[in-house]
Design a protein around this motif. Sequence first.
Motif, mmCIF file in Angstrom:
data_model
loop_
_atom_site.group_PDB
_atom_site.id
_atom_site.type_symbol
_atom_site.label_atom_id
_atom_site.label_comp_id
_atom_site.label_asym_id
_atom_site.label_seq_id
_atom_site.Cartn_x
_atom_site.Cartn_y
_atom_site.Cartn_z
ATOM 1 N N LEU A 1 22.401 -6.626 -25.505
ATOM 2 C CA LEU A 1 21.166 -7.152 -24.922
ATOM 3 C C LEU A 1 21.350 -7.186 -23.415
ATOM 4 C CD1 LEU A 1 18.372 -8.521 -25.246
ATOM 5 C CD2 LEU A 1 19.596 -10.713 -25.291
ATOM 6 N N CYS A 2 20.567 -6.385 -22.687
ATOM 7 C CA CYS A 2 20.776 -6.210 -21.254
ATOM 8 C C CYS A 2 19.532 -6.618 -20.470
ATOM 9 C CB CYS A 2 21.139 -4.756 -20.967
ATOM 10 S SG CYS A 2 22.629 -4.198 -21.857
ATOM 11 N N CYS A 3 19.605 -6.472 -19.160
ATOM 12 C CA CYS A 3 18.468 -6.845 -18.317
ATOM 13 C C CYS A 3 17.270 -5.936 -18.587
ATOM 14 C CB CYS A 3 18.849 -6.742 -16.845
ATOM 15 S SG CYS A 3 19.963 -8.059 -16.285
ATOM 16 N N PRO A 4 16.064 -6.487 -18.584
ATOM 17 C CA PRO A 4 14.864 -5.652 -18.753
ATOM 18 C C PRO A 4 14.780 -4.604 -17.647
ATOM 19 C CG PRO A 4 14.326 -7.988 -18.935
ATOM 20 C CD PRO A 4 15.732 -7.915 -18.429
ATOM 21 N N ASN A 5 14.283 -3.437 -17.992
ATOM 22 C CA ASN A 5 14.148 -2.339 -17.037
ATOM 23 C C ASN A 5 12.690 -2.245 -16.604
ATOM 24 O OD1 ASN A 5 14.076 0.051 -15.636
ATOM 25 N ND2 ASN A 5 15.328 1.186 -17.078
ATOM 26 N N ASP A 6 12.395 -2.766 -15.424
ATOM 27 C CA ASP A 6 11.007 -2.794 -14.951
ATOM 28 C C ASP A 6 10.434 -1.408 -14.714
ATOM 29 O OD1 ASP A 6 10.923 -5.547 -15.039
ATOM 30 O OD2 ASP A 6 11.599 -5.800 -12.975
ATOM 31 N N CYS A 7 11.288 -0.433 -14.498
ATOM 32 C CA CYS A 7 10.795 0.924 -14.280
ATOM 33 C C CYS A 7 10.097 1.468 -15.522
ATOM 34 C CB CYS A 7 11.964 1.839 -13.890
ATOM 35 S SG CYS A 7 11.459 3.457 -13.275
#
Length: 529
Positions: free
Chosen positions: A417-423
């Motif tokens: 579970l990682c940081c959301p990717n806003d791109c």
Amino acid sequence: MCPFFLVSSLIPLLSLAGDAPAQGQVLIQSRLRGSKASVAAGQRYSDDDESCSSEGITPGVCALAFLGRPAQSTSASLFSSWSADNDKRESADRLERALIVEIESALAGNHTGFDAARIRSLEQELKPIFETLPHERSSGDALAGLGLASARYLLHQHFLREHAWYVRGLNPAGDGRKPPSAKEELRSRVAGHLLEVLENKVGKDGLNLKMLAVFVATLEFLIHGDQRERLKQAWLVHSLKAEGTADADTSSSVLRVFMAHYVFTSQKVDSGYVLTLDKGLDEVSTISRIYGGWPNINSFIHGEVAKRKAKRASGELTFEDVSEAADQVLLNFQEVSGAMCRDMEKTFTALHGGMNGSVRHADLINSELGSLFREPKEYLVSLGALDETLPDGPHLLMPNYMLGPSNCDGTTSFYDLCCPNDCEAHKMQLERALMEAGNPLESVKTVVQQRLASTIPDDLLKHLHSLVQANQGQLLIHGRGFAEWLHKVFPRECPKPREADFKGMAGDTVPDANTDFQATATSLSSIFS
């Protein structure tokens, strides 16, 4: 990706099941469980499979649960060494047969974990990215389904967008962590194995939209099923009976042990599941000291247990109650993890250059939260997050760093579970616009200007025109060239692509590093030692 076992051996079974789903299903189930009268020489009959069947647990979840539990200890001898090797082979064979059952029942429309409506819904979700990826070509030169690189990329993007999961075996850049044990290695390759089964079934025609939807539904089901089995182990180590109940304090302890093992990566060297209550409580004690998000998790646990206690006259919770609470706690944890990522981003943007996604590394280290950014230079370089070309010293690229494996919190055998990717939000809008666009250039310009809330600078507009001209009027929005363009347009959200991420057969059109593990995987464990 190197397959752990030869998938070519699956083709006769797949063909049989494809020709006669019901008959094939029965035969494969029989081969999976075996029978005491028909077990082949050297093949051990497993009572565990029969137990799973009686409890309504599907073969895939059963096989994964078997691998997640600790191995039986044996004395050191030539026989024990042979036995361990034999167990590895049998475990791999068992998992292989189980995954065939899961996929074939899903394709036949009789999977017990999801229905046709779920598949149709997934097809609609996947269609925009499916339509904008390079397709295979059939013998008549008509477009067919997706090849392995495109399919793997599509599936990786889906789980990243929906859950912020980096699923092992699907990440085009390679996995960020190496499995700590042989059984964990088998469990971690489930997504890759499922994809290989489907690819061998369709051959050169590529994977169509329905098969990709079936893959997503099947993997989600297996992950959730394994999650339930992990929770069951946490329940059992508290000396609770499967059909029994627990008071609120014990139920909370079960959930704390379950969540601590989810967050505390290093303990998975022994097992994907909690081994004993003492070890579980030790993990809870450790994670409560070192992880800043633990107070929030503990608060969620107490809140979810209290809700369910209030609904029970006895005040006692069943395993089903605790399982429902675990589902909600995991969703809340995903929000906590994302919030911690947002706090790190605020530290970036408050520094000089942060609004453009690039800050001096020295400024970041000396900032108020500088202790959070403790990764060594070698790690940052391998990640592509350190720009050492600027005259005022090395700069850290915000999106490349934020999407690195050191910022992943929860981890299972199947995903981090990682940081959301806003791109991804930008790319999803572009995919929808391009799916039915007559003029890709104008569609991209419209979407990007809407999201920028301003016009595109002339130099970037010229660059965009050159990308279209270089591809005969088409815009390859998942390729390296467009990724570089997106990074320039949205430097805070979109990472700078690395040349190493486009080394596969698809070249610069689709990310594929053609490697099992990132260079960061070998150094990651030392960061947290």
